[in-house]
Design an enzyme around this catalytic site. Structure first.
Site, PDB file in Angstrom:
ATOM      1  N   GLU A 102      -4.058 -32.254   3.077  1.00  0.00           N
ATOM      2  CA  GLU A 102      -3.203 -31.266   2.417  1.00  0.00           C
ATOM      3  C   GLU A 102      -3.419 -31.392   0.915  1.00  0.00           C
ATOM      4  O   GLU A 102      -2.544 -31.832   0.175  1.00  0.00           O
ATOM      5  CB  GLU A 102      -1.731 -31.491   2.784  1.00  0.00           C
ATOM      6  CG  GLU A 102      -0.850 -30.309   2.380  1.00  0.00           C
ATOM      7  CD  GLU A 102       0.627 -30.660   2.307  1.00  0.00           C
ATOM      8  OE1 GLU A 102       1.450 -29.776   2.574  1.00  0.00           O
ATOM      9  OE2 GLU A 102       0.950 -31.807   1.949  1.00  0.00           O
ATOM     10  N   GLU A 130      10.330 -34.934   4.896  1.00  0.00           N
ATOM     11  CA  GLU A 130       9.489 -35.661   3.948  1.00  0.00           C
ATOM     12  C   GLU A 130      10.169 -35.890   2.612  1.00  0.00           C
ATOM     13  O   GLU A 130      11.058 -35.140   2.198  1.00  0.00           O
ATOM     14  CB  GLU A 130       8.167 -34.935   3.733  1.00  0.00           C
ATOM     15  CG  GLU A 130       8.257 -33.588   3.043  1.00  0.00           C
ATOM     16  CD  GLU A 130       6.889 -32.935   2.859  1.00  0.00           C
ATOM     17  OE1 GLU A 130       5.985 -33.611   2.315  1.00  0.00           O
ATOM     18  OE2 GLU A 130       6.734 -31.766   3.245  1.00  0.00           O
TER      19      GLU A 130
END
Length: 264
Positions: free
Chosen positions: A239, A142
């Protein structure tokens, strides 16, 4: 959408093993855990089984990254440490039957060494894919915004796409974090629509403070519709850092359920 709750950021008002039941009670069928390694596998397996949950994603151990260090995956002098971390991750990933393992690139604190860090990261990412893909595990990595993590090695969607194209491994995909990419100025819907096939996992939180949807400025009804119509088939992870007790922040989830019912 297939929703999952990130138990590392959410339900933190509870002891770790109690978070599984809380997520189940809020209607989640799956969870993800950033770093599960302080908890014995058997205890996690029991919590998953008791609450009819599956664990879909964990991260490879990242060394000192969360304490402000450079991490493991891209540091040229830490290849042996990363290899050991990958072995530990594989042990947990297979036991928990996760579908994705995320590799955090980490920081490069010396811009003059950036090219060497990138080279090390790509080699480690490829080794991870070669080791874990035979078990049906997708390897993601990421980009993280440079406000929260200055010096992070990968901070844009294009950088992720470039690495995916260069390595050309079918198991390596992007973990697209809506919070990080929105802070970096990305049009998240455009990216998801254009590159859904190259995304292995999506995570979300609102900007600017990483709270639940509705706590900031992002148009989540539009973003969720975009994900649903983009062709993306993977999991979508909540998240975020709840602004209240986690179960009190689920209005976005109730709204999503109503919208799906209206459209079906």
């Amino acid at each position: 959408m297939k929703l999952t709750a990130n138990l590392s950021l959410m339900y933190t008002e509870l002891p770790f093993l109690q978070r599984f039941a809380a997520a189940h009670n809020d209607g989640f069928g799956a969870v993800e855990i950033q770093f599960p390694y302080d908890t014995p596998i058997e205890q996690i397996q029991q919590a998953l089984s008791e609450n009819n949950l599956r664990c879909v994603l964990i991260n490879v151990p990242a060394g000192d990254l969360m304490e402000g260090g450079e991490g493991l995956a891209a540091v040229p002098g830490k290849t042996a440490e990363y290899a050991a971390a990958m072995v530990e991750c594989l042990y947990y990933a297979r036991a928990l039957k996760v579908s994705c393992v995320n590799v955090l690139p980490g920081r490069c604190n010396d811009e003059n060494k950036r090219v060497f860090y990138l080279d090390t990261f790509k080699k480690n990412l490829l080794k991870t894919a070669e080791s874990l893909a035979p078990f049906g595990i997708t390897i993601t990595f990421e980009a993280i915004n440079t406000r929260d993590m200055p010096g992070f090695l990968i901070s844009t969607g294009q950088q992720m796409l470039d690495i995916i194209a260069e390595l050309n491994h079918p198991a390596i995909k992007a973990q697209f974090d809506i919070y990080h990419m929105a802070l970096m100025g990305h049009n998240v819907c455009d990216f998801i629509n254009l590159h859904a096939a190259k995304i292995g996992h999506i995570q979300f939180a609102d900007i600017p403070k990483r709270g639940e949807p509705g706590s900031g400025t992002l148009d989540f009804p539009s973003i969720f519709r975009c994900i649903e119509t983009s062709g993306y088939k993977g999991w979508v992870g909540a998240e975020y850092k709840p602004t209240r007790t986690t179960s009190m922040t689920m209005q976005w989830k109730r709204d999503l359920a109503v919208n799906v019912a209206l459209c079906s």
